[in-house]
Scaffold this motif. Structure first.
Motif, PDB file in Angstrom:
ATOM      1  N   MET A   1      -1.594 -22.484 -13.940  1.00  0.00           N
ATOM      2  CA  MET A   1      -2.815 -22.998 -14.721  1.00  0.00           C
ATOM      3  C   MET A   1      -3.140 -22.343 -15.965  1.00  0.00           C
ATOM      4  O   MET A   1      -3.382 -22.447 -17.050  1.00  0.00           O
ATOM      5  N   TRP A   3      -2.002 -19.537 -17.262  1.00  0.00           N
ATOM      6  CA  TRP A   3      -0.991 -19.145 -18.298  1.00  0.00           C
ATOM      7  C   TRP A   3      -0.567 -20.184 -19.217  1.00  0.00           C
ATOM      8  O   TRP A   3      -0.351 -20.422 -20.349  1.00  0.00           O
ATOM      9  N   ARG A   4      -0.866 -21.743 -18.544  1.00  0.00           N
ATOM     10  CA  ARG A   4      -0.447 -22.823 -19.241  1.00  0.00           C
ATOM     11  C   ARG A   4      -1.656 -22.815 -20.242  1.00  0.00           C
ATOM     12  O   ARG A   4      -1.313 -23.386 -21.542  1.00  0.00           O
ATOM     13  N   GLN A   5      -2.658 -22.832 -19.908  1.00  0.00           N
ATOM     14  CA  GLN A   5      -3.887 -22.903 -20.864  1.00  0.00           C
ATOM     15  C   GLN A   5      -3.933 -21.890 -21.923  1.00  0.00           C
ATOM     16  O   GLN A   5      -4.199 -22.255 -23.073  1.00  0.00           O
ATOM     17  N   LEU A   7      -1.280 -20.337 -23.018  1.00  0.00           N
ATOM     18  CA  LEU A   7      -0.206 -20.861 -23.983  1.00  0.00           C
ATOM     19  C   LEU A   7      -0.468 -22.035 -25.062  1.00  0.00           C
ATOM     20  O   LEU A   7      -0.470 -22.000 -26.128  1.00  0.00           O
ATOM     21  N   ARG A   8      -1.214 -22.949 -24.432  1.00  0.00           N
ATOM     22  CA  ARG A   8      -1.538 -23.971 -25.257  1.00  0.00           C
ATOM     23  C   ARG A   8      -2.662 -23.612 -26.296  1.00  0.00           C
ATOM     24  O   ARG A   8      -2.721 -23.959 -27.400  1.00  0.00           O
ATOM     25  N   SER A  57      -5.521 -28.000 -25.431  1.00  0.00           N
ATOM     26  CA  SER A  57      -5.694 -26.487 -24.647  1.00  0.00           C
ATOM     27  C   SER A  57      -6.613 -26.799 -23.399  1.00  0.00           C
ATOM     28  O   SER A  57      -6.449 -26.155 -22.356  1.00  0.00           O
ATOM     29  N   ASP A  60      -7.688 -30.447 -19.272  1.00  0.00           N
ATOM     30  CA  ASP A  60      -8.040 -30.762 -17.973  1.00  0.00           C
ATOM     31  C   ASP A  60      -9.489 -30.248 -17.689  1.00  0.00           C
ATOM     32  O   ASP A  60      -9.977 -30.307 -16.367  1.00  0.00           O
ATOM     33  N   LYS A 118     -12.448 -19.440 -24.806  1.00  0.00           N
ATOM     34  CA  LYS A 118     -12.275 -19.333 -23.238  1.00  0.00           C
ATOM     35  C   LYS A 118     -13.443 -19.254 -22.436  1.00  0.00           C
ATOM     36  O   LYS A 118     -13.347 -20.009 -21.645  1.00  0.00           O
TER      37      LYS A 118
END
Length: 129
Positions: A1, A3-5, A7-8, A57, A60, A118
């Motif tokens: 999760m 890493w996906r965030q 990346l986005r 980004s 969620d 972030k």
């Protein structure tokens, strides 16, 4: 999760930075003053960045639109102030072209805005516990 965030966030950031650079470049090439060109380019990139981060980004995250908007606006203004100050210094020093100075100042400040976004602006209430 995470890493996906990340990346986005990077994808949205790169796209909005690209828009910032293209608009800044075009305005400078059209004989606008670099600092004013940067301000206009920044404003357009801010809108793209906020919409992208909110809807992609950090989609969620359970964040309040108004709360997140003012926080992200503050992050963006801090970034703008840092970007403008660094751009002015780079232009004064004169070791780079105007376009390279714009790229350098924007690239350096991107790291600051990432961290503030972030860990503060898009941080949902569940993450505060």
């Amino acid at each position: 999760m995470m890493w996906r965030q990340l990346l986005r966030f990077g994808m949205v950031g790169l796209f909005s930075t690209f828009v910032h650079m293209v608009i800044g470049f075009l305005l400078i090439q059209s004989n606008w003053q670099p600092v004013m060109a940067n301000l206009i380019a920044f404003t357009i990139a801010f809108l793209i960045s906020f919409i992208g981060h909110l809807g992609f980004s950090f989609a969620d995250q359970d964040v309040s639109l108004s709360n997140t908007l003012w926080k992200f606006a503050l992050v963006a203004l801090i970034g703008l102030a840092g970007n403008e100050m660094l751009l002015i210094v780079l232009l004064f020093v004169g070791d780079q072209t105007e376009i390279m100075s714009l790229w350098t100042s924007t690239g350096c400040i991107a790291f600051l805005t990432f961290a503030l976004s972030k860990f503060w602006a898009f941080r949902g209430p569940a993450q505060l516990r």
